[in-house]
Design an enzyme around this catalytic site. Structure first.
Site, PDB file in Angstrom:
ATOM      1  N   SER A 131       0.876  -1.210   0.032  1.00  0.00           N
ATOM      2  CA  SER A 131      -0.145  -0.078  -0.024  1.00  0.00           C
ATOM      3  C   SER A 131       0.801   1.418  -0.194  1.00  0.00           C
ATOM      4  CB  SER A 131      -0.854  -0.135   1.148  1.00  0.00           C
ATOM      5  OG  SER A 131      -1.820   1.179   1.454  1.00  0.00           O
ATOM      6  N   ALA A 132       0.661   1.929  -0.867  1.00  0.00           N
ATOM      7  CA  ALA A 132       1.409   3.425  -1.050  1.00  0.00           C
ATOM      8  C   ALA A 132       0.391   4.517  -1.034  1.00  0.00           C
ATOM      9  CB  ALA A 132       2.243   3.397  -2.186  1.00  0.00           C
ATOM     10  N   SER A 133       0.987   5.774  -1.306  1.00  0.00           N
ATOM     11  CA  SER A 133      -0.074   7.071  -0.934  1.00  0.00           C
ATOM     12  C   SER A 133      -1.124   6.953  -1.944  1.00  0.00           C
ATOM     13  CB  SER A 133       0.984   8.369  -0.900  1.00  0.00           C
ATOM     14  OG  SER A 133       1.749   8.327  -2.099  1.00  0.00           O
ATOM     15  N   ILE A 134      -0.633   6.532  -3.412  1.00  0.00           N
ATOM     16  CA  ILE A 134      -1.315   6.828  -4.437  1.00  0.00           C
ATOM     17  C   ILE A 134      -2.314   5.410  -4.753  1.00  0.00           C
ATOM     18  CG2 ILE A 134      -1.563   7.323  -7.120  1.00  0.00           C
ATOM     19  CD1 ILE A 134      -0.707   9.596  -5.393  1.00  0.00           C
ATOM     20  N   GLN A 136      -2.724   0.868  -4.150  1.00  0.00           N
ATOM     21  CA  GLN A 136      -2.345  -0.241  -3.452  1.00  0.00           C
ATOM     22  C   GLN A 136      -2.809  -1.282  -4.402  1.00  0.00           C
ATOM     23  OE1 GLN A 136      -4.949  -0.120   0.178  1.00  0.00           O
ATOM     24  NE2 GLN A 136      -6.085  -1.826  -0.640  1.00  0.00           N
ATOM     25  N   VAL A 137      -1.858  -2.461  -4.040  1.00  0.00           N
ATOM     26  CA  VAL A 137      -1.793  -3.604  -4.862  1.00  0.00           C
ATOM     27  C   VAL A 137      -2.499  -4.914  -4.073  1.00  0.00           C
ATOM     28  CG1 VAL A 137      -0.090  -5.090  -5.985  1.00  0.00           C
ATOM     29  CG2 VAL A 137       0.332  -2.771  -5.930  1.00  0.00           C
ATOM     30  N   ASP A 286      12.001   6.472 -11.275  1.00  0.00           N
ATOM     31  CA  ASP A 286      11.789   6.366  -9.868  1.00  0.00           C
ATOM     32  C   ASP A 286      12.316   4.890  -9.363  1.00  0.00           C
ATOM     33  OD1 ASP A 286      10.493   7.073  -7.625  1.00  0.00           O
ATOM     34  OD2 ASP A 286       8.691   6.195  -7.950  1.00  0.00           O
TER      35      ASP A 286
END
Length: 544
Positions: A131-134, A136-137, A286
């Site tokens: 899970s990231a800020s933009i 999730q997987v 990135d």
């Protein structure tokens, strides 16, 4: 400001003051109202005074949420804005946040696909893999058994981004009025660059296209593997791609345990970067350790695996050539060449004093080269170069800032894997070969080959174009001749007019003088004044 913005601004101010970030406000006359305002907010004390300023800034941005975390990550690459200690802390910002409910992800996927999830996928895991800020997987399987990951944009992220971006623009517009050096920092441009990057990341169709392009560029390469994307399942807010298994690139112990050739792995990281930049003009922007893995297969011939292609950069032919020549000139300590390249490329204004620029570069960079070449950081050389150039009004070059950030990541990872990595020794043959390929006879022949179809298409038109050219030249020559004659006539008329104006003025002055003296010349003064007036009128008509 609307009420919601005011409430959010109050929250942001509260978080920043609780971490003592008012210390960043310079003590100048312009900022006096801000410092007085800080004293009025006495109920918001600094609760983290024992921590260093850079750490406090990092923690405050993490508390403010995804938009500010990513903004801090971007600012960490702009080391002209902050001292190194603060920039290093910003680079440590972690893009990890609490996951949102997997049921929301399921509902989003079904809405995007237009049918129940089970129509397309088996074994969907409602618990997110990451899970990231933009986004999730989640993991799942296609109906053919292929393991995949499904990336889903956070459902509540867009309104939050829009609200915080409005505040960022407002705060950025205040900076030039509060800081003596505020205009040079171009704060509004910094926010604009960040907003573009952020909005690009929100469009997963763009990320899917980037991944497909990178995969094609490295198809069959032993250096880098990009997982396959399944476009039929992708939309702006959802992306499906092959699931990969590998060792995180920063897990040095695990890599050593499986017998990885660390020297080759580190060198391949450098080769992957320069291949992307100079061969493909398309690079992953990135490449931090969270997005890079190493395949479990063939540890003696290690292969990188790259994911998360939301941010990419590209350079045009001119930028690539100037960049390659800059690197070579730098490591040859030819600072004059570096200065001239910056002017020729248009990165700095054409009226830049080359001697002053050369001296500034020499002053900043000469101490760097006192170290052995193996210890010199490419990224920091580039950083020092850009920081010096900005003092000479170098415009912000987003593609170069992104490239410099990526290069710093690659260097950091490479030296973590193999501390003896000589970046220059690895990169120099590549750069020299590329320049020779771009500027030698093969480049000329390649350009001729590329242009040949166009020239062949235009060849039948050549006689007519030549005839039209001669015809236009004849017409132009006639126009020039006619204009020359007209200018000569005009010049003669102007000379005559000036002469008549002079005669008229003289006669008028004499007539006026005689009349005021009361001389007994009969009607002579009147005749002189009349003649002067007539002379003026004739001169005026000749100019009309």
């Amino acid at each position: 400001m609307i009420f919601g913005e005011l409430r959010r601004l109050y929250l942001i101010i509260g978080v920043m003051l609780s971490y003592g970030l008012d210390e960043l406000i310079p003590k100048t006359r312009l900022t006096l109202p801000l410092r007085l305002g800080r004293n009025l907010l006495f109920w918001m004390p600094n609760n983290h005074a024992q921590r260093m300023l850079g750490e406090r800034l990092r923690l405050a941005l993490q508390e403010l949420g995804p938009v500010w975390i990513k903004f801090g990550q971007m600012l960490s690459t702009r080391r002209d804005l902050f001292p190194p200690a603060i920039a290093d802390q910003l680079a440590m910002l972690q893009d990890r946040v609490q996951p949102f409910d997997g049921a929301l992800a399921r509902a989003h996927i079904e809405r995007s696909m237009g049918q129940p999830l089970e129509t397309w996928f088996d074994d969907f895991q409602q618990e997110p893999l990451a899970s990231a800020s933009i986004a999730q997987v989640h993991t799942a399987r296609l109906k053919n058994g292929q393991e995949v990951v499904i990336k889903v944009i956070r459902p509540d992220i867009l309104p939050m981004i829009k609200a915080d971006m409005r505040l960022m623009y407002r705060l950025a517009s205040w900076v030039p009025h509060l800081l003596p050096d505020g205009r040079r920092l171009r704060p509004v441009e910094v926010v604009l660059e960040y907003e573009k990057t952020l909005l690009d990341e929100l469009n997963l169709l763009r990320e899917a296209a980037n991944a497909i392009q990178l995969r094609r560029n490295f198809d069959g390469s032993p250096m880098l593997y990009i997982p396959e994307v399944y476009p039929d399942y992708c939309s702006e807010t959802m992306m499906v791609m092959e699931r990969i298994y590998g060792v995180p690139v920063n897990d040095v112990a695990a890599l050593e345990k499986q017998g990885t050739n660390m020297k080759l792995l580190a060198e391949r990281g450098v080769q992957v970067f320069f291949t992307q930049v100079f061969r493909d003009s398309f690079f992953h922007g990135d490449m931090h350790p969270g997005n890079i893995f190493v395949s479990f297969e063939h540890p003696e011939n290690p292969q990188y695996i790259g994911i998360d292609c939301g941010i990419v950069g590209s350079l045009n032919k001119e930028d690539k050539r100037y960049l390659a020549e800059n690197f070579i000139a730098f490591f040859n300590r030819d600072y004059r060449k570096v200065a001239e390249l910056h002017v020729d490329s248009g990165w700095v204004p054409p009226d830049t004093n080359v001697e002053d620029f050369e001296f500034a570069i020499r002053t900043v960079c000469e101490p760097i080269f006192e170290k052995p070449l193996a210890e010199i950081s490419f990224g920091h050389v580039l950083l020092n170069l850009f920081n010096t150039a900005r003092r000479f009004n170098m415009e912000v070059q987003p593609q170069l800032v992104l490239l410099q950030k990526t290069l710093l990541y690659i260097e950091g990872v490479g030296r973590q894997l193999y501390p003896q990595l000589d970046l220059w020794k690895t990169a120099k043959p590549f750069l020299e070969e590329w320049i020779k390929d771009q500027m030698g006879l093969p480049a000329i022949l390649r350009a001729l080959k590329e242009k040949a179809p166009y020239w062949a298409e235009k060849l039948p038109e050549l006689p007519e174009l030549v005839y039209d050219g001669f015809k236009q030249h004849r017409l132009l020559q006639k126009s020039v001749d006619r204009l020359t004659v007209e200018m000569r006539v005009h010049h003669v008329r102007q000379s005559q007019s000036r002469f008549l104006f002079g005669i008229g003025a003289t006669l008028l002055l004499i007539g006026t003088f005689l009349m005021t003296q009361g001389a007994d010349e009969g009607s002579l003064p009147a005749w002189l004044m009349a003649a002067g007036t007539v002379s003026w009128i004739i001169g005026w008509k000749r100019t009309a």
